[in-house]
Enzyme design. Structure first.
Site, PDB file in Angstrom:
ATOM      1  N   LYS A   1       0.841  -1.275   0.230  1.00 23.43           N
ATOM      2  CA  LYS A   1       0.500  -0.115   0.084  1.00 23.43           C
ATOM      3  C   LYS A   1       1.194   1.814  -0.040  1.00 23.43           C
ATOM      4  O   LYS A   1       1.900   0.989   0.534  1.00 23.43           O
ATOM      5  CB  LYS A   1      -1.163   0.086   1.294  1.00 23.43           C
ATOM      6  CG  LYS A   1      -1.859   1.322   1.490  1.00 23.43           C
ATOM      7  CD  LYS A   1      -2.612   1.048   3.158  1.00 23.43           C
ATOM      8  CE  LYS A   1      -3.459   1.957   2.610  1.00 23.43           C
ATOM      9  NZ  LYS A   1      -5.066   1.883   3.803  1.00 23.43           N
TER      10      LYS A   1
ATOM     11  N   SER B   1      -9.593   2.367   2.885  1.00 21.22           N
ATOM     12  CA  SER B   1      -8.538   2.289   1.934  1.00 21.22           C
ATOM     13  C   SER B   1      -8.120   1.887   1.269  1.00 21.22           C
ATOM     14  O   SER B   1      -6.798   2.343   0.265  1.00 21.22           O
ATOM     15  CB  SER B   1      -7.453   3.475   3.026  1.00 21.22           C
ATOM     16  OG  SER B   1      -7.357   3.385   3.492  1.00 21.22           O
TER      17      SER B   1
ATOM     18  N   SER C   1      -9.552  -0.837   7.274  1.00 20.52           N
ATOM     19  CA  SER C   1      -8.865  -0.499   5.530  1.00 20.52           C
ATOM     20  C   SER C   1      -8.655  -2.077   5.478  1.00 20.52           C
ATOM     21  O   SER C   1      -8.334  -1.959   4.526  1.00 20.52           O
ATOM     22  CB  SER C   1      -8.393   0.248   5.376  1.00 20.52           C
ATOM     23  OG  SER C   1      -8.543   1.884   5.523  1.00 20.52           O
TER      24      SER C   1
END
Length: 459
Positions: free
Chosen positions: A88, A162, A186
């Site tokens: 990420k 996210s 997330s």
């Protein structure tokens, strides 16, 4: 063996070979890491700008990495030798830009986060950095200036956030696992919306050094994969104390059999599906399979919901303002409006708000702690409903709150968790069960996740 570009119109996850399968192929000579990684890059290029990746390694760098790995005398000593993975883009990797999905915020990292370094040291091959909701603020996946990612289930469904790109990279079969994060869900909501597994460890079991924090006191590194076995293998590589992380603590190994565990289940009438009858029916079906196979006991849901409501309705949002408030002040217009509004809202809280919320949270932690004296883990829906991109854009705050109804409590209550695919609704949307355990019950949570995964696969 390897990854092939997606060219058909099927919906749902198309996960590629697991880590174990790739490792067997490498050992037998059926496949080579450089060829598998080239196939990964070809698959990414074939899909084009689909909102999964922000930056991708070039083929020459992959070849250099694979030459380094080929020179190792004993590849079997490296548990992830040749395995491709993604990270990420809120986690630092030396020489790579860290963007947090905000180009004006981007900087080139000078050091590598320990979680990533452990993976590289274990022989893994970095493919790139994945898309996310900007500043890791959101559970829906639409809050990005890059292409908007979409769920693999089609129907214009959101990907979740996210950690949107991290979940999709696994669900599309591009890589067997990714490194993500989890503050409010997330690392659980995007896997739930894409039919793969997400694991949020106990805070501190995986070092968060090198992660740009959303809420520093709550953030966890999370892992996303296609199988529980892959999650367990990667956890074994990356877990461990880190003196540079003030929240670090050692992993506790617990080896109980799933047949010896008691699963807490809230009464169905306490669960909320927000008018989504097919989702309610899908969850009931998954619960029926669970109850037929494992020992269960009723538990109250309300303490979890009450704790979760503190996250965005309480002063913890001020942590986001601490981290990004100065940047937003100095770079007006750099952030998406909904993200800027949420972060700037943190300035409204004062010290008395913080203490009141801490007192209330302590009360709820005590209630939940007593609950876990009676059960080993609790199983809830990961999500109560799904949304289309249009629905989220029309009501960004309300839909995001609904998405976090079951997940927001996790880090505030110091729990560990896993999201597990549990079938489909009658109209073809994903159902997911979330296993919650007390701090340092990670092994138990993954044991139950494995059992639920087998039940889901049998449907």
């Amino acid at each position: 063996m390897g990854v092939t570009p997606e060219t058909d119109t099927r919906t749902g996850p198309r996960t590629g070979p697991s880590i174990a399968e790739l490792s067997r192929a490498f050992r037998s000579g059926e496949a080579a890491p450089v060829d598998v990684c080239r196939q990964v890059l070809a698959a990414i290029a074939e899909r084009g700008d689909d909102g999964v990746w922000i930056s991708v390694v070039d083929e020459e760098a992959v070849e250099v990495r694979c030459v380094e790995l080929a020179a190792i005398d004993d590849p079997a000593a490296l548990p992830l030798w040749g395995i491709p993975f993604g990270v990420k883009d809120s986690i630092d990797i030396a020489g790579w830009p860290t963007t947090l999905a905000c180009p004006e915020y981007a900087y080139r990292a000078t050091s590598t986060a320990p979680v990533v370094q452990h993976l590289l040291d274990a022989g893994a091959v970095l493919i790139g950095k994945t898309n996310l909701d900007q500043f890791a603020t959101g559970l829906n996946g639409t809050r990005t200036p890059y292409a908007t990612p979409r769920s693999v289930y089609g129907q214009d469904l959101i990907s979740g956030g996210s950690s949107s790109g991290s979940a999709l990279a696994v669900a599309l079969g591009e890589v067997p696992f990714t490194v993500a994060t989890d503050t409010a869900g997330s690392g659980r909501v995007p896997p739930a919306l894409n039919g793969v597994l997400g694991y949020k460890p106990s805070r501190g079991v995986i070092s968060a050094v090198g992660l740009v924090p959303a809420c520093r006191s709550l953030d966890c590194i999370s892992l996303i994969a296609g199988t529980v076995g892959d999650l367990q293998l990667v956890l074994d590589v990356v877990a461990g104390p880190d003196r540079a992380d003030p929240w670090s603590r050692p992993r506790v190994h617990r080896g109980e059999e799933v047949a010896d565990l008691v699963i807490g289940l809230p009464p169905l009438e306490q669960l909320e599906f927000f008018g989504d009858d097919p989702m309610a029916a899908g969850h009931r079906s998954a619960r029926d399979r669970l109850s037929a196979s494992l020992a269960t006991r009723p538990v109250a849901l309300q303490p979890f919901v009450d704790a979760g409501e503190l996250l965005y309705q309480g002063p913890w949002v001020a942590e986001r303002f601490v981290e990004f408030g100065d940047f937003l002040r100095d770079h007006p217009g750099a952030a998406l409006p909904v993200v800027a509004d949420i972060i700037n809202g943190g300035a409204a809280f004062d010290a008395t708000d913080v203490f009141r919320a801490q007192y209330r949270l302590a009360e709820l932690k005590a209630v939940v702690g007593r609950l876990f004296e009676e059960v080993d883990v609790v199983v809830l829906p990961t999500i109560g409903t799904t949304f289309t991109i249009e629905q989220v854009l029309a009501a960004p705050i309300a839909t995001n709150t609904v998405l976090g109804h079951y997940t927001h409590c996790g880090n505030l209550l110091d729990l560990c968790a896993a999201a597990v695919p549990a079938g489909l609704t009658s109209d073809g949307r994903p159902v997911s069960l979330m296993v919650l355990g007390p701090a340092l019950a990670d092994d138990l949570v993954l044991t139950v996740a494995a059992a639920l995964s087998e039940l889901g696969a049998s449907t």
